[in-house]
Motif scaffolding. Structure first.
Motif, PDB file in Angstrom:
ATOM      1  N   PRO A  30      32.919  23.048 -10.305  1.00 62.25           N
ATOM      2  CA  PRO A  30      32.099  23.039  -8.815  1.00 62.25           C
ATOM      3  C   PRO A  30      30.900  23.111  -8.882  1.00 62.25           C
ATOM      4  CG  PRO A  30      34.115  24.722  -8.898  1.00 62.25           C
ATOM      5  CD  PRO A  30      33.811  24.255 -10.370  1.00 62.25           C
ATOM      6  N   GLU A  31      30.107  23.266  -9.869  1.00 63.22           N
ATOM      7  CA  GLU A  31      28.672  23.226  -9.936  1.00 63.22           C
ATOM      8  C   GLU A  31      27.964  21.902 -10.364  1.00 63.22           C
ATOM      9  OE1 GLU A  31      27.282  26.383 -12.581  1.00 63.22           O
ATOM     10  OE2 GLU A  31      28.039  27.886 -11.289  1.00 63.22           O
ATOM     11  N   ASN A  32      28.916  21.115 -10.773  1.00 63.21           N
ATOM     12  CA  ASN A  32      28.511  19.819 -11.287  1.00 63.21           C
ATOM     13  C   ASN A  32      27.993  18.879 -10.077  1.00 63.21           C
ATOM     14  OD1 ASN A  32      29.032  19.936 -14.045  1.00 63.21           O
ATOM     15  ND2 ASN A  32      30.840  18.728 -14.189  1.00 63.21           N
ATOM     16  N   ASP A  33      27.139  17.991 -10.323  1.00 59.36           N
ATOM     17  CA  ASP A  33      26.606  16.968  -9.289  1.00 59.36           C
ATOM     18  C   ASP A  33      27.755  15.786  -9.083  1.00 59.36           C
ATOM     19  OD1 ASP A  33      24.315  18.590  -8.809  1.00 59.36           O
ATOM     20  OD2 ASP A  33      22.975  17.256 -10.574  1.00 59.36           O
ATOM     21  N   LYS A  34      28.067  15.316 -10.204  1.00 58.94           N
ATOM     22  CA  LYS A  34      29.295  14.445 -10.221  1.00 58.94           C
ATOM     23  C   LYS A  34      30.598  15.012 -10.962  1.00 58.94           C
ATOM     24  CE  LYS A  34      27.093  10.896  -8.313  1.00 58.94           C
ATOM     25  NZ  LYS A  34      27.312  10.012  -7.232  1.00 58.94           N
TER      26      LYS A  34
ATOM     27  N   PHE B  67      32.433   5.558  -7.557  1.00 62.78           N
ATOM     28  CA  PHE B  67      31.529   5.670  -6.381  1.00 62.78           C
ATOM     29  C   PHE B  67      32.147   6.428  -5.263  1.00 62.78           C
ATOM     30  CE2 PHE B  67      30.788   1.595  -8.312  1.00 62.78           C
ATOM     31  CZ  PHE B  67      29.438   1.532  -8.574  1.00 62.78           C
ATOM     32  N   TRP B  68      33.478   6.768  -5.292  1.00 67.53           N
ATOM     33  CA  TRP B  68      33.810   7.784  -4.209  1.00 67.53           C
ATOM     34  C   TRP B  68      34.302   9.241  -4.880  1.00 67.53           C
ATOM     35  CZ3 TRP B  68      34.758   8.128   1.070  1.00 67.53           C
ATOM     36  CH2 TRP B  68      35.752   8.923   1.486  1.00 67.53           C
ATOM     37  N   SER B  69      35.351   9.106  -5.990  1.00 68.80           N
ATOM     38  CA  SER B  69      36.134  10.224  -6.347  1.00 68.80           C
ATOM     39  C   SER B  69      34.943  11.167  -6.988  1.00 68.80           C
ATOM     40  CB  SER B  69      37.159   9.781  -7.438  1.00 68.80           C
ATOM     41  OG  SER B  69      38.200   8.908  -6.715  1.00 68.80           O
ATOM     42  N   SER B  70      34.094  10.733  -7.515  1.00 73.55           N
ATOM     43  CA  SER B  70      33.102  11.729  -8.322  1.00 73.55           C
ATOM     44  C   SER B  70      32.009  12.225  -7.428  1.00 73.55           C
ATOM     45  CB  SER B  70      32.298  10.660  -9.568  1.00 73.55           C
ATOM     46  OG  SER B  70      31.575   9.903  -8.857  1.00 73.55           O
ATOM     47  N   THR B  71      31.810  11.681  -6.149  1.00 73.73           N
ATOM     48  CA  THR B  71      30.907  12.164  -5.482  1.00 73.73           C
ATOM     49  C   THR B  71      31.023  13.707  -4.859  1.00 73.73           C
ATOM     50  OG1 THR B  71      31.713  10.936  -3.411  1.00 73.73           O
ATOM     51  CG2 THR B  71      29.953  10.029  -4.760  1.00 73.73           C
ATOM     52  N   GLN B  72      30.165  14.480  -4.657  1.00 74.71           N
ATOM     53  CA  GLN B  72      30.210  16.028  -4.399  1.00 74.71           C
ATOM     54  C   GLN B  72      30.084  16.341  -3.044  1.00 74.71           C
ATOM     55  OE1 GLN B  72      27.681  18.778  -5.924  1.00 74.71           O
ATOM     56  NE2 GLN B  72      29.252  20.108  -6.464  1.00 74.71           N
TER      57      GLN B  72
ATOM     58  N   ILE C  38      31.053  14.437  -0.605  1.00 71.97           N
ATOM     59  CA  ILE C  38      32.189  14.056   0.659  1.00 71.97           C
ATOM     60  C   ILE C  38      33.028  15.261   0.579  1.00 71.97           C
ATOM     61  CG2 ILE C  38      34.165  12.617   1.051  1.00 71.97           C
ATOM     62  CD1 ILE C  38      32.435  10.318  -0.673  1.00 71.97           C
ATOM     63  N   PRO C  39      33.485  15.860   1.727  1.00 72.77           N
ATOM     64  CA  PRO C  39      34.527  16.799   2.097  1.00 72.77           C
ATOM     65  C   PRO C  39      35.629  16.649   1.344  1.00 72.77           C
ATOM     66  CG  PRO C  39      33.386  16.629   4.014  1.00 72.77           C
ATOM     67  CD  PRO C  39      33.244  15.252   3.180  1.00 72.77           C
ATOM     68  N   PRO C  40      36.390  17.798   0.595  1.00 71.00           N
ATOM     69  CA  PRO C  40      37.594  17.277   0.032  1.00 71.00           C
ATOM     70  C   PRO C  40      38.709  16.999   1.043  1.00 71.00           C
ATOM     71  CG  PRO C  40      36.753  19.540  -0.757  1.00 71.00           C
ATOM     72  CD  PRO C  40      35.876  18.816   0.199  1.00 71.00           C
ATOM     73  N   MET C  41      38.718  17.474   2.258  1.00 74.25           N
ATOM     74  CA  MET C  41      39.723  16.985   3.097  1.00 74.25           C
ATOM     75  C   MET C  41      39.680  15.503   3.438  1.00 74.25           C
ATOM     76  SD  MET C  41      41.738  19.505   3.854  1.00 74.25           S
ATOM     77  CE  MET C  41      42.712  18.544   5.025  1.00 74.25           C
ATOM     78  N   ILE C  42      38.449  15.153   3.573  1.00 76.46           N
ATOM     79  CA  ILE C  42      38.216  13.440   3.752  1.00 76.46           C
ATOM     80  C   ILE C  42      38.909  12.827   2.491  1.00 76.46           C
ATOM     81  CG2 ILE C  42      36.707  11.792   4.012  1.00 76.46           C
ATOM     82  CD1 ILE C  42      34.965  13.508   5.782  1.00 76.46           C
ATOM     83  N   LYS C  43      38.756  13.430   1.307  1.00 81.41           N
ATOM     84  CA  LYS C  43      39.035  12.722   0.224  1.00 81.41           C
ATOM     85  C   LYS C  43      40.810  12.649   0.134  1.00 81.41           C
ATOM     86  CE  LYS C  43      35.256  13.282  -3.003  1.00 81.41           C
ATOM     87  NZ  LYS C  43      34.763  14.077  -4.318  1.00 81.41           N
ATOM     88  N   TYR C  44      41.174  13.800   0.562  1.00 78.67           N
ATOM     89  CA  TYR C  44      42.790  13.838   0.530  1.00 78.67           C
ATOM     90  C   TYR C  44      43.160  13.042   1.474  1.00 78.67           C
ATOM     91  CZ  TYR C  44      42.094  18.494  -2.049  1.00 78.67           C
ATOM     92  OH  TYR C  44      42.120  19.361  -2.912  1.00 78.67           O
ATOM     93  N   PHE C  45      42.785  12.989   2.696  1.00 75.56           N
ATOM     94  CA  PHE C  45      43.091  11.960   3.864  1.00 75.56           C
ATOM     95  C   PHE C  45      43.135  10.477   3.234  1.00 75.56           C
ATOM     96  CE2 PHE C  45      42.391   9.162   7.349  1.00 75.56           C
ATOM     97  CZ  PHE C  45      43.382   9.320   8.118  1.00 75.56           C
ATOM     98  N   THR C  46      42.024  10.119   2.635  1.00 72.71           N
ATOM     99  CA  THR C  46      41.676   9.001   2.331  1.00 72.71           C
ATOM    100  C   THR C  46      42.901   8.644   1.043  1.00 72.71           C
ATOM    101  OG1 THR C  46      39.508   8.919   2.822  1.00 72.71           O
ATOM    102  CG2 THR C  46      39.908   7.221   1.362  1.00 72.71           C
ATOM    103  N   GLY C  47      42.892   9.478   0.132  1.00 67.71           N
ATOM    104  CA  GLY C  47      43.701   9.312  -1.052  1.00 67.71           C
ATOM    105  C   GLY C  47      45.204   9.357  -0.652  1.00 67.71           C
ATOM    106  N   ALA C  48      45.846   9.865   0.546  1.00 67.98           N
ATOM    107  CA  ALA C  48      46.919   9.702   1.070  1.00 67.98           C
ATOM    108  C   ALA C  48      47.210   8.345   1.719  1.00 67.98           C
ATOM    109  CB  ALA C  48      47.152  10.895   2.014  1.00 67.98           C
ATOM    110  N   SER C  49      46.079   7.904   2.258  1.00 70.10           N
ATOM    111  CA  SER C  49      46.154   6.535   2.873  1.00 70.10           C
ATOM    112  C   SER C  49      46.537   5.577   1.952  1.00 70.10           C
ATOM    113  CB  SER C  49      45.112   6.488   3.841  1.00 70.10           C
ATOM    114  OG  SER C  49      44.817   7.301   4.905  1.00 70.10           O
ATOM    115  N   LEU C  50      45.679   5.676   0.744  1.00 73.00           N
ATOM    116  CA  LEU C  50      45.860   4.553  -0.262  1.00 73.00           C
ATOM    117  C   LEU C  50      46.822   4.525  -0.710  1.00 73.00           C
ATOM    118  CD1 LEU C  50      42.247   4.948  -1.832  1.00 73.00           C
ATOM    119  CD2 LEU C  50      42.849   3.059  -0.520  1.00 73.00           C
ATOM    120  N   TRP C  51      47.670   5.941  -0.929  1.00 72.49           N
ATOM    121  CA  TRP C  51      49.097   5.930  -1.760  1.00 72.49           C
ATOM    122  C   TRP C  51      50.040   5.133  -0.709  1.00 72.49           C
ATOM    123  CZ3 TRP C  51      50.994   6.821  -6.254  1.00 72.49           C
ATOM    124  CH2 TRP C  51      50.165   7.631  -7.361  1.00 72.49           C
TER     125      TRP C  51
END
Length: 326
Positions: A152-156, A290-295, A297-310
């Motif tokens: 979690p301490e990583n920038d990316k 450009f999206w997955s590696s960014t810190q 962006i809140p995890p919940m937004i990533k989860y919602f976006t990921g579910a939408s993409l699936w």
């Protein structure tokens, strides 16, 4: 009219149309001209479409239906594609032809999916219950390196500290993903064994990593990272495996064709599958870099976006191109 009578009556017409197709497809090589009058081609093409419809309706042998379907598709591409730009051709391929090709090989797709995800689930459960089993898939140094990528301490996330720029990583992900997909596809030429091996191996490796990072407590960083691009990347690997298995089956069970002819026929279908999978992997690499590696962006937004993409990928493969296929 039974199938034998049907074939005897129209065999010469199909052969003449196939000769014209061969001439048009190899016209840049200045091959000998076709004996078919070009003025008759549209009528012959409509007749061929009618014959394909009859063969399906009367449930004739699959080898006959496949031959007529192949002639119709090749004829359509020559008669209509030549009038459009390359961009229109690419759009038609992605919107219609590729998803239709995936559905035409649905059994092989699900077989590849079971091998890949089944192996992943098996190794995931095994490593969760016996964490040291992760070292059956990687050495301790590799495992520690993967842990540091999702600290979690990583920038990316998903890359080493001080790694290259996002654009450089985009190129790296493309190269890495396509190499895995190509291995899985080309391995099918070893009578399906190579495709089976790479599907199982990559599934086991992914399952081991997932369980190892879960056990290490990096669930939020890891799952929020993979959920975004996983729909494109993992599905593309499965499709590449199905394409490879199709090639291998042509060599194992050529039917009434010669092995070379059967492989040539299977390569047309497999080529569409692996080409579409390559495009999916480019999308996956873009999202990963450009999206997955960014810190930030809140995890919940990533989860919602990921579910939408699936959901979007599943809907695309299930629904897109149905009118074209019909």
């Amino acid at each position: 009219m039974n199938q034998q009578q049907f074939e005897q009556k129209y065999h010469q017409a199909w052969s003449d149309f196939e000769d014209w197709l061969e001439w048009r497809e190899n016209i840049q090589e200045k091959s000998a001209g076709s004996t078919v009058n070009p003025i008759d081609i549209p009528q012959r093409y409509r007749q061929l479409c009618h014959h394909l419809s009859l063969a399906r309706e009367r449930r004739y042998a699959s080898i006959l239906v496949e031959r007529l379907h192949d002639l119709v598709l090749r004829g359509h591409q020559i008669l209509y594609s030549s009038r459009s730009s390359w961009l229109a051709g690419l759009t038609r391929f992605l919107v219609f032809e590729f998803p239709a090709a995936v559905r035409s090989e649905a059994r092989l797709f699900w077989l590849a999916a079971i091998l890949f995800y089944g192996a992943g689930l098996f190794m995931y459960l095994a490593v969760l219950n016996a964490p040291d089993m992760v070292y059956t898939m990687m050495d301790p140094e590799t495992a520690n390196s993967i842990e540091s990528m999702y600290n979690p301490e990583n920038d990316k996330f998903g890359r080493e500290r001080g790694s290259e720029s996002d654009m450089a990583m985009f190129g790296h992900y493309i190269r890495n993903n396509i190499s895995i997909a190509f291995q899985t596809f080309a391995g099918g030429l070893l009578f399906t064994l190579g495709s089976f091996f790479f599907l199982l191996f990559n599934g086991l490796f992914f399952g081991a990593i997932t369980a190892h990072l879960t056990h290490a407590g990096y669930t939020e960083t890891f799952y929020s990272f993979v959920v975004g691009h996983g729909s494109f990347e993992l599905t593309a690997i499965v499709i590449s495996g199905a394409a490879g298995i199709r090639l291998g089956l042509a060599l194992l069970m050529p039917g009434r064709r010669s092995r070379g002819n059967a492989l040539h026929h299977a390569a047309r279908i497999s080529g569409k599958l692996v080409s579409g999978a390559a495009v999916m992997l480019v999308f996956a690499a873009f999202i990963e870099a450009f999206w997955s590696s960014t810190q930030f962006i809140p995890p919940m937004i990533k989860y919602f976006t990921g579910a939408s993409l699936w959901i979007a990928v599943a809907a695309y493969l299930l629904l897109a191109g149905r009118r074209y296929a019909a």
